[in-house]
Scaffold this motif. Sequence first.
Motif, mmCIF file in Angstrom:
data_model
loop_
_atom_site.group_PDB
_atom_site.id
_atom_site.type_symbol
_atom_site.label_atom_id
_atom_site.label_comp_id
_atom_site.label_asym_id
_atom_site.label_seq_id
_atom_site.Cartn_x
_atom_site.Cartn_y
_atom_site.Cartn_z
ATOM 1 N N THR A 49 0.857 -1.180 0.000
ATOM 2 C CA THR A 49 0.000 0.000 0.000
ATOM 3 C C THR A 49 0.893 1.229 0.000
ATOM 4 O OG1 THR A 49 -1.690 -1.193 1.217
ATOM 5 C CG2 THR A 49 -1.854 1.200 1.221
ATOM 6 N N VAL A 50 0.550 2.202 -0.820
ATOM 7 C CA VAL A 50 1.290 3.461 -0.848
ATOM 8 C C VAL A 50 0.439 4.515 -0.142
ATOM 9 C CG1 VAL A 50 0.477 4.044 -3.178
ATOM 10 C CG2 VAL A 50 2.538 5.112 -2.298
ATOM 11 N N THR A 51 1.073 5.218 0.819
ATOM 12 C CA THR A 51 0.376 6.247 1.597
ATOM 13 C C THR A 51 1.198 7.538 1.621
ATOM 14 O OG1 THR A 51 1.410 5.502 3.667
ATOM 15 C CG2 THR A 51 -0.747 4.564 3.124
ATOM 16 N N ASP B 87 5.609 -8.055 0.761
ATOM 17 C CA ASP B 87 4.639 -7.010 1.090
ATOM 18 C C ASP B 87 5.469 -5.779 1.411
ATOM 19 O OD1 ASP B 87 2.540 -5.424 1.835
ATOM 20 O OD2 ASP B 87 2.120 -6.479 3.698
ATOM 21 N N ILE B 88 5.478 -4.801 0.503
ATOM 22 C CA ILE B 88 6.328 -3.622 0.659
ATOM 23 C C ILE B 88 5.458 -2.371 0.728
ATOM 24 C CG2 ILE B 88 8.213 -2.272 -0.329
ATOM 25 C CD1 ILE B 88 9.227 -4.835 -1.642
ATOM 26 N N PRO B 89 5.143 -1.910 1.962
ATOM 27 C CA PRO B 89 4.392 -0.664 2.088
ATOM 28 C C PRO B 89 5.298 0.520 1.729
ATOM 29 C CG PRO B 89 4.939 -1.538 4.253
ATOM 30 C CD PRO B 89 5.454 -2.513 3.237
ATOM 31 N N LEU B 90 4.756 1.485 1.022
ATOM 32 C CA LEU B 90 5.479 2.710 0.672
ATOM 33 C C LEU B 90 4.847 3.837 1.452
ATOM 34 C CD1 LEU B 90 5.669 2.108 -3.176
ATOM 35 C CD2 LEU B 90 7.449 1.643 -1.479
ATOM 36 N N GLU B 91 5.512 4.241 2.542
ATOM 37 C CA GLU B 91 4.962 5.247 3.449
ATOM 38 C C GLU B 91 5.668 6.577 3.204
ATOM 39 O OE1 GLU B 91 5.733 3.080 7.045
ATOM 40 O OE2 GLU B 91 3.894 1.903 6.825
#
Length: 111
Positions: free
Chosen positions: A10-12, A103-107
């Motif tokens: 998920t990108v936030t 699973d690579i979140p982009l914060e």
Amino acid sequence: MPETGLVEGTVTMDGQPLPNVSIVFQPQDDPKARASMALSDEQGHYSLSYHADKQGALIGPHKVSVTTPSDAPDPSGQAKEPIPAKYNSKSELVVEVQAGSNDIPLELTSK
């Protein structure tokens, strides 16, 4: 086809999902290697594609860029990018893709 790892996340921006942004993972070991790309959905979720019939990204370190696709430039003729340059044209984001599922979140932060 080279070995890839499945990549999603998920990108936030400042904790809020970023819908409809373009995500590109460019392999760092070989800048001429094929990049993997995705477009985030309404909840900011993305799933990378390496090739038309292959999901994921090459194994190893990648420089990541996140941009807002824009059809219309602002009145000055310049496209206005709301995402800071440190995440796209001057990206400082580097992630490691492993074999298997990632699973690579982009914060991202606006500051």
